[in-house]
Design an enzyme around this catalytic site. Structure first.
Site, PDB file in Angstrom:
ATOM      1  N   GLU A 165     -13.166   7.171  -9.898  1.00  0.00           N
ATOM      2  CA  GLU A 165     -13.594   8.484  -9.020  1.00  0.00           C
ATOM      3  C   GLU A 165     -12.773   9.546  -9.074  1.00  0.00           C
ATOM      4  O   GLU A 165     -12.898  10.823  -8.687  1.00  0.00           O
ATOM      5  CB  GLU A 165     -14.343   8.029  -7.781  1.00  0.00           C
ATOM      6  CG  GLU A 165     -13.236   7.833  -6.642  1.00  0.00           C
ATOM      7  CD  GLU A 165     -12.505   6.326  -6.784  1.00  0.00           C
ATOM      8  OE1 GLU A 165     -11.810   6.097  -5.918  1.00  0.00           O
ATOM      9  OE2 GLU A 165     -12.966   5.733  -7.835  1.00  0.00           O
TER      10      GLU A 165
ATOM     11  N   CYS B 260     -11.347  -1.181  -6.823  1.00  0.00           N
ATOM     12  CA  CYS B 260     -10.102  -1.396  -6.007  1.00  0.00           C
ATOM     13  C   CYS B 260     -10.184  -2.311  -4.875  1.00  0.00           C
ATOM     14  O   CYS B 260     -10.697  -3.456  -5.026  1.00  0.00           O
ATOM     15  CB  CYS B 260      -9.441  -0.050  -5.709  1.00  0.00           C
ATOM     16  SG  CYS B 260      -7.576  -0.332  -5.120  1.00  0.00           S
TER      17      CYS B 260
ATOM     18  N   HIS C  64      -9.287   3.697  -9.992  1.00  0.00           N
ATOM     19  CA  HIS C  64     -10.308   4.458  -9.207  1.00  0.00           C
ATOM     20  C   HIS C  64     -10.754   5.418 -10.332  1.00  0.00           C
ATOM     21  O   HIS C  64     -10.293   6.645 -10.404  1.00  0.00           O
ATOM     22  CB  HIS C  64      -9.541   5.200  -8.079  1.00  0.00           C
ATOM     23  CG  HIS C  64      -8.985   4.620  -6.921  1.00  0.00           C
ATOM     24  ND1 HIS C  64      -9.720   4.367  -5.925  1.00  0.00           N
ATOM     25  CD2 HIS C  64      -8.003   3.761  -6.698  1.00  0.00           C
ATOM     26  CE1 HIS C  64      -9.266   3.607  -5.100  1.00  0.00           C
ATOM     27  NE2 HIS C  64      -8.099   3.247  -5.444  1.00  0.00           N
TER      28      HIS C  64
END
Length: 209
Positions: free
Chosen positions: A182, A80, A180
């Site tokens: 994660e 990002c 993202h």
């Protein structure tokens, strides 16, 4: 493997948890001295506010040594806002930050934070992966030598068509994506990155990757 995670601002903790769950040693980069606290085998540039990160990188003295590491080929995972830090060009013409990744990006192209969404799509070398987009930058174009690992379909209201855009790209040792990983609960992208780090370490030691 020792991974430095840029922790000036943004969603860095989730990356640390994911990587440590895979057995990597992680440390947070906040000050210049953090870069010299031990070996650095890989870097993570997380999501957050790219303009704030750029400002803090320069004020902290981290900008030049980190750019030097990127130019030397230390593997980096950028997500990002991290993608924006790496991008060579921004569609609005504002100056790049590191400018080491030959892509052009459009900031906040996927809408506001309340318009965040998840899309599952194939990721080369991994398989289907749940991609979470939060105020994400759009990769408008990528140079020919940049490998596209995953794409997303973004509806273009003005033209009434659904068009594919790169969502994850790889160039040399720079792995960058609009979304993202994660936040997915799936460690596959981070495992992919750690494999890059291991291969780079093997090559630097003169062993076959």
């Amino acid at each position: 493997m020792r991974i430095g995670i840029l922790a000036l601002q943004g969603a860095f903790t989730e990356h640390k948890i994911m990587l440590e769950g895979l057995g990597a040693e992680c440390f947070e980069i906040r000050q210049l001295k953090d870069l010299y606290s031990g070996p650095v085998n890989g870097l993570v540039f997380p999501g957050g506010e790219s303009t704030v990160m750029d400002k803090l990188l320069r004020e902290s003295g981290l900008f030049s040594p980190l750019r030097g590491m990127l130019e030397k080929g230390i593997p980096v995972l950028a997500t990002c806002a991290g993608l924006i830090l790496l991008a060579e060009k921004k569609e609005d013409g504002t100056p790049p930050c590191f400018g080491t990744l030959p892509v052009t990006i459009r900031r906040n192209a996927y809408g506001r934070q309340l318009g965040s969404f998840q899309e599952t799509a194939p990721f080369e070398g991994i398989g289907d992966f749940p991609m979470t987009f939060i105020r994400a930058p759009l990769i408008v174009s990528a140079a020919g030598q940049v490998k596209v690992l995953a794409v997303t379909r973004r509806y273009e209201m003005t033209q009434g068509i659904s068009q594919e855009f790169p969502a994850a790209v790889l160039w040399q040792n720079q792995l960058a994506m609009s979304f993202h990983p994660e936040l997915s609960g799936d460690p596959s992208v981070h495992a992919y990155f750690l494999n890059m780090v291991q291969n780079a370490a093997s090559l630097s030691e003169g062993r076959p990757a």
